[in-house]
Write an enzyme that holds these catalytic residues in place. Structure first.
Site, PDB file in Angstrom:
ATOM      1  N   GLN A  78      35.711 -22.769 -10.451  1.00 53.50           N
ATOM      2  CA  GLN A  78      35.821 -21.413 -11.076  1.00 53.50           C
ATOM      3  C   GLN A  78      36.702 -20.734 -10.113  1.00 53.50           C
ATOM      4  O   GLN A  78      36.626 -20.652  -8.963  1.00 53.50           O
ATOM      5  CB  GLN A  78      34.223 -20.956 -10.939  1.00 53.50           C
ATOM      6  N   ASP A 124      51.942 -20.837  -7.291  1.00 51.51           N
ATOM      7  CA  ASP A 124      50.568 -21.252  -6.731  1.00 51.51           C
ATOM      8  C   ASP A 124      50.725 -22.655  -6.077  1.00 51.51           C
ATOM      9  O   ASP A 124      49.541 -23.193  -6.348  1.00 51.51           O
ATOM     10  CB  ASP A 124      49.117 -20.770  -7.530  1.00 51.51           C
TER      11      ASP A 124
END
Lengths: 219, 228
Positions: free
Chosen positions: B22, B139
């Site tokens: 998450q 990223d």
């Protein structure tokens, strides 16, 4: 709120400029409603997830490419809407893998569930979803029955056990087991239709590349 | 941060799904799609945002991610195949890549350095191909690189922050982020990033401008000073 947006987008009010193209859409989607060997697809009410699991339990087959199918009559019948039960007639040469069909069916069900079908019926939506383009008429032409196509894959949602026999009477051809699907595929035509680059095929199968094109159409 | 699964989805939406991770924007689940193992990335509602803005932002990011995933594959860079995009539930279904993340590989008790060298070269080449094609990952960290189990192929995942750009600055920052990931967490293995950079230089066409920029970024940090 989202549903409303979609609603207004896809159901133009009378007098709106979109109406004309909408009529055309209707006509075109009729073209596709016909069938041959049947993929049985269960349509379960809603609950986003439940739909898919029953999607495709049983596939009976497709016709042998032994001679050209009566595609012209078929098309005419479809335009008249004469074929009952309705089904999606797919050019088998454009299907590299059954997973593609399942995916398209799943997407169609999802759109149906969300009230955002782009075409007039679930079956035409299935065909439309197969294509990597947003152009409905073109997609139906490319992936639906067309003259000179020698093998058909027929898919029907909620198929009853005798639907296959019924649909088989519309098509001149031999029923063959679904396992022969891969030998019908025409990789060259598929590559052209989806504009798949050789570089992509080094990474994975043709079916993978097609999946990517199908799912990213709306993006 | 307030985060809850999308309420528009039925309660059984995540039935049979296993939460993998998450983040601040999305949850990642492992699930099955039409008989195949798949990854489900669902961007949840942000309760603090105006709903209209939230939907708009989420949809834009969803689209951007999917586009980049597709573009990466078109460029010949290994990335998961997208199976399905569902704007209603703000979810992407994609191929499940069986393997270990680079982070897990480097943090394992036994590290085969010779094998790792090969992976580093592949990472450098993949990033170079991506950058040459005008995609910046955004990223690049060791946990966003998966080494596939069956053929040791390097797969880039999580294009959530990716953008289409051909500016050397962005590419430099991309490399800088990757360097930081290697040096801060895996420096016990020596200077691994040099190998990546070498491979990058070997396969990128625009390496010189990118590496110049990279050196600049390295001096000042990821963020640009905006004075005046």
């Amino acid at each position: 709120m989202q549903r409303n947006l979609l609603h207004t987008k896809h159901c133009p009010r009378p007098g709106s400029r979109k109406l004309k193209s909408y009529k055309l859409r209707k006509l075109v989607s009729h073209l596709i409603f016909n069938a041959w060997p049947v993929l049985r697809v269960g349509r379960q009410a809603c609950g986003t997830k439940a739909i898919y699991q029953d999607l495709l339990r049983d596939c009976s087959g497709k016709s042998q490419p032994s001679w050209s199918i009566n595609s012209r009559e078929l098309r005419e019948q479809i335009v008249e809407g004469a074929l009952e039960p309705e089904a999606a007639f797919i050019k088998a040469s454009m299907v590299p893998d059954l997973f593609i069909i399942r995916l398209a069916a799943y997407q169609a069900l999802l759109a149906h569930h969300n009230g955002s079908l782009t075409t007039r019926s679930l079956h035409s939506e299935l065909l439309f979803n197969l294509s990597g383009s947003k152009h409905i008429a073109e997609s139906l032409k490319k992936f639906g029955v067309s003259e000179g196509c020698s093998s058909l894959l027929v898919a029907r949602f909620d198929a009853a056990s005798n639907d296959g026999d019924q649909i088989a009477t519309y098509v001149q051809g031999n029923l063959t087991p679904i396992s022969g699907l891969s030998s019908c595929a025409d990789p060259q035509a598929i590559k052209e239709a989806y504009k798949i680059l050789p570089l992509e095929l080094e990474l994975g199968s043709l079916a993978d590349a097609v999946c990517g094109r199908m799912s990213t159409r709306s993006c | 941060m307030e985060a809850s699964p999308d309420n528009t989805a039925a309660d059984d939406f995540f039935e049979g799904c296993q939460l993998i991770s998450q983040g601040a924007e999305a949850r990642v689940w492992q699930t099955e799609l039409l008989g195949r193992q798949a990854i489900l990335k669902q961007r949840f509602n942000k309760k603090y945002r105006h709903p209209t803005l939230d939907t708009k932002l989420t949809n834009t990011r969803l689209k951007q991610e999917v586009r980049s995933l597709l573009k990466a594959r078109k460029l010949g860079v290994m990335a998961p195949t997208v199976y399905l995009v569902d704007f209603k539930t703000r979810a992407i279904y994609m191929e499940h890549v069986a393997g270990k993340t680079m982070k897990e590989v480097l943090n394992a008790a036994e590290v085969d350095l010779a094998e790792v060298q090969g992976m580093l070269v592949k990472i450098g080449q993949a990033v170079a191909m991506l950058h040459d094609g005008g995609v910046v990952h955004g990223d690049l960290t060791t946990s966003n690189i998966i080494v596939r189990d069956n053929d040791q192929q390097v797969v880039l995942i999580d294009f959530g922050l990716s953008s289409n750009t051909s500016i050397a600055e962005d590419k430099g920052v991309d490399l800088y982020v990757l360097e930081r990931a290697f040096t801060s967490a895996h420096s016990i293995h020596g200077n691994l990033f040099d190998k990546v950079l070498e491979a990058y230089k070997g396969s990128s066409r625009h390496w010189s401008s990118t590496l110049n920029r990279f050196a600049e970024v390295r001096m000042r940090g990821r963020k640009r000073l905006m004075v005046g």
